[in-house]
Design a protein around this motif. Structure first.
Motif, PDB file in Angstrom:
ATOM      1  N   ASP A 131       0.822  -1.205   0.000  1.00  0.00           N
ATOM      2  CA  ASP A 131       0.000   0.000   0.000  1.00  0.00           C
ATOM      3  C   ASP A 131       0.858   1.259   0.000  1.00  0.00           C
ATOM      4  O   ASP A 131       2.018   1.254   0.424  1.00  0.00           O
ATOM      5  N   SER A 146       3.358   1.866 -10.358  1.00  0.00           N
ATOM      6  CA  SER A 146       2.532   0.670 -10.230  1.00  0.00           C
ATOM      7  C   SER A 146       2.444   0.318  -8.748  1.00  0.00           C
ATOM      8  O   SER A 146       3.476   0.156  -8.078  1.00  0.00           O
ATOM      9  N   ILE A 147       1.220   0.182  -8.231  1.00  0.00           N
ATOM     10  CA  ILE A 147       1.003  -0.050  -6.806  1.00  0.00           C
ATOM     11  C   ILE A 147       0.285  -1.380  -6.651  1.00  0.00           C
ATOM     12  O   ILE A 147      -0.843  -1.548  -7.117  1.00  0.00           O
ATOM     13  N   GLY A 150      -3.196  -0.748  -2.214  1.00  0.00           N
ATOM     14  CA  GLY A 150      -4.077   0.393  -2.405  1.00  0.00           C
ATOM     15  C   GLY A 150      -3.405   1.686  -1.988  1.00  0.00           C
ATOM     16  O   GLY A 150      -2.209   1.718  -1.679  1.00  0.00           O
ATOM     17  N   VAL A 151      -4.172   2.760  -1.987  1.00  0.00           N
ATOM     18  CA  VAL A 151      -3.695   4.067  -1.548  1.00  0.00           C
ATOM     19  C   VAL A 151      -4.571   4.481  -0.384  1.00  0.00           C
ATOM     20  O   VAL A 151      -5.780   4.659  -0.538  1.00  0.00           O
ATOM     21  N   ILE A 163      -0.567   5.747 -13.759  1.00  0.00           N
ATOM     22  CA  ILE A 163      -0.701   5.196 -12.408  1.00  0.00           C
ATOM     23  C   ILE A 163      -1.593   3.963 -12.498  1.00  0.00           C
ATOM     24  O   ILE A 163      -2.690   4.024 -13.059  1.00  0.00           O
ATOM     25  N   ASP A 164      -1.095   2.850 -11.955  1.00  0.00           N
ATOM     26  CA  ASP A 164      -1.869   1.610 -11.925  1.00  0.00           C
ATOM     27  C   ASP A 164      -1.961   1.150 -10.477  1.00  0.00           C
ATOM     28  O   ASP A 164      -0.937   0.899  -9.831  1.00  0.00           O
ATOM     29  N   VAL A 165      -3.196   1.066  -9.950  1.00  0.00           N
ATOM     30  CA  VAL A 165      -3.423   0.667  -8.566  1.00  0.00           C
ATOM     31  C   VAL A 165      -4.208  -0.639  -8.574  1.00  0.00           C
ATOM     32  O   VAL A 165      -5.317  -0.696  -9.123  1.00  0.00           O
ATOM     33  N   LYS A 166      -3.640  -1.671  -7.936  1.00  0.00           N
ATOM     34  CA  LYS A 166      -4.327  -2.966  -7.906  1.00  0.00           C
ATOM     35  C   LYS A 166      -5.465  -2.975  -6.884  1.00  0.00           C
ATOM     36  O   LYS A 166      -6.462  -3.667  -7.067  1.00  0.00           O
ATOM     37  N   VAL A 169      -8.527   2.956  -3.702  1.00  0.00           N
ATOM     38  CA  VAL A 169      -8.095   4.318  -3.398  1.00  0.00           C
ATOM     39  C   VAL A 169      -9.087   4.886  -2.395  1.00  0.00           C
ATOM     40  O   VAL A 169     -10.276   5.009  -2.695  1.00  0.00           O
ATOM     41  N   LEU A 174      -4.883  11.223  -6.594  1.00  0.00           N
ATOM     42  CA  LEU A 174      -4.064  10.654  -7.668  1.00  0.00           C
ATOM     43  C   LEU A 174      -4.033  11.636  -8.825  1.00  0.00           C
ATOM     44  O   LEU A 174      -5.086  12.111  -9.284  1.00  0.00           O
ATOM     45  N   VAL A 182      -7.550   2.035 -11.693  1.00  0.00           N
ATOM     46  CA  VAL A 182      -7.731   1.573 -10.316  1.00  0.00           C
ATOM     47  C   VAL A 182      -8.516   0.273 -10.399  1.00  0.00           C
ATOM     48  O   VAL A 182      -9.730   0.285 -10.614  1.00  0.00           O
TER      49      VAL A 182
END
Length: 403
Positions: A131, A146-147, A150-151, A163-166, A169, A174, A182
């Protein structure tokens, strides 16, 4: 008996070589990030953990200083004493790095420099294993990010590219110079997502999303504010539930509105950035007009009082008045420029409007308002499989089958 120094033998030590040396023009490691508890209100913001190392195209990353041989010496017998061989320094230009002479190595792309053994590369993606939280701090990177997780709430992720979030958020910010994806979802009233390209998310619940390109929502949008300079597509059955969605070209959803009657506003045919700029200009113009009017009234009343009493201002007061009048002229010139920009912005707003379509595949609920190029339609009863557009002749919003 006198004694004299007589040289009977002589030797000379060899001169050591200069070892080859690699000079890196960036830090291999940033200071370690430690787990820190959230700051209390008014204390230092521990989300700011220092810069994320990144470089730009053309930036020199390393200089390879070649080895220099030593000089031979000799012993007392005149035999040659060879210096040791110098250790050369080597460096290979990996992906994202170039060199023309084998000495200076420069970045070819935006990204994070990485030295692996004797290979220097620039990684275009900053990879976060978990995270974005107090362990990582806020992230600012000129490449892509690349995450894997989460954020967390209150954190910032800013990338020059994608920006790629698995994960999810959660009320975070962002900002991307290109695309944002996301894979989890976006949730929280304080969430703010801004993409210069496209935005894709599983869902958006509250919060605000802004994109220059298309916005694609796989599941639903709940009481969110979504703005696109292209189109908005919500493909899940729950569709758009409350909130406001604005797109220049098209809004398409499985359903729109809330069965319980929460207000939903769908707006097409308008560039939201131009609209925001127009509103800023209107506010600035109004403020300057009031300022100019206030100055003019003050000067007018002063002149009336002086004329009535047959007086003139003393030199120091006259100088102050002159400065005020000079400022008045500058404000007038600035106001004229703002009015001109307002006119140009209004013209662009009309020229770039493309009519726009609102298309709802399943159900369009009452209490939904559809606005197309400033023309409103209040939905009063449930409708199905409908497309709404602007009739050019009557300038009214009209219905047609879903398309």
């Amino acid at each position: 008996i006198p004694r004299h120094r007589v040289l009977i033998a002589e030797g000379k030590a060899p001169v050591d070589p200069v070892e080859g040396r690699l000079e890196l023009l960036f830090d291999l490691e940033l200071p370690p990030r430690e787990e820190i508890a959230p700051a209390e209100e008014g204390a230092v913001d521990h989300r700011e953990r220092g810069p994320t190392l990144s470089v730009q195209p053309g930036q020199t990353l390393a200089i390879l200083h070649p080895a220099l041989p030593g000089k031979a010496g000799f012993d007392v017998y005149g035999l040659n004493l060879a210096p040791p061989e110098p250790s050369p320094a080597t460096l290979i230009a990996g992906p994202g790095v170039s060199t023309e002479d084998g000495i200076r190595f420069a970045a070819e792309i935006w990204g994070q420099p990485h030295l692996d053994g004797g290979t220097l590369s620039v990684l275009p993606v900053l990879a976060i294993d978990g995270d974005v939280d107090y362990a990582t701090g806020n992230l600012r990177f000129d490449g892509s990010i690349s995450i894997a997780g989460g954020v967390r709430e209150g954190f910032l992720v800013q990338a020059g590219f994608d920006i790629d979030v698995k994960g999810y958020v959660e009320s975070a910010v962002l900002r991307a110079g290109r695309h944002i994806r996301v894979q989890g979802g976006i949730v929280g009233e304080k969430a703010l997502i801004e993409a210069k390209g496209s935005l894709q998310a599983r869902f958006i619940e509250r919060g605000k999303a802004r994109a220059d390109g298309p916005v694609v929502i796989d599941s639903h949008a709940l009481h969110a504010q979504i703005f696109s300079r292209d189109r908005v597509l919500v493909s899940g059955k729950r569709g758009i539930l409350g909130g406001a969605v604005l797109a220049l070209k098209r809004i398409e959803a499985e359903s729109a509105g809330c069965p319980m009657g929460s207000q939903t506003h769908l707006i097409v045919g308008e560039d939201f950035l131009l609209r925001e700029r127009l509103e800023e200009l209107e506010a600035d113009i109004a403020f300057r007009e009031k300022t100019l009017l206030r100055i003019a009234d003050t000067v007018h009343h002063l002149k009336e009082r002086l004329d009535a009493k047959g007086l003139t201002l003393p030199p120091d007061s006259a100088e102050k008045l002159r400065l005020v009048l000079d400022q008045y002229q500058l404000l007038q010139a600035a106001l004229a420029e703002l009015r001109e920009e307002r006119g140009e912005t209004m013209t662009r707003l009309l020229q770039e409007a493309q009519g726009g379509i609102v298309a709802v595949r399943r159900i369009l609920y009452p209490e939904t308002t559809v606005t197309i190029q400033g023309r409103n339609l209040a939905v009063t009863e449930e409708e199905r499989f409908v497309s709404l557009s602007l009739d050019r002749e009557s300038l009214t919003v009209v219905r047609s089958p879903f398309a």
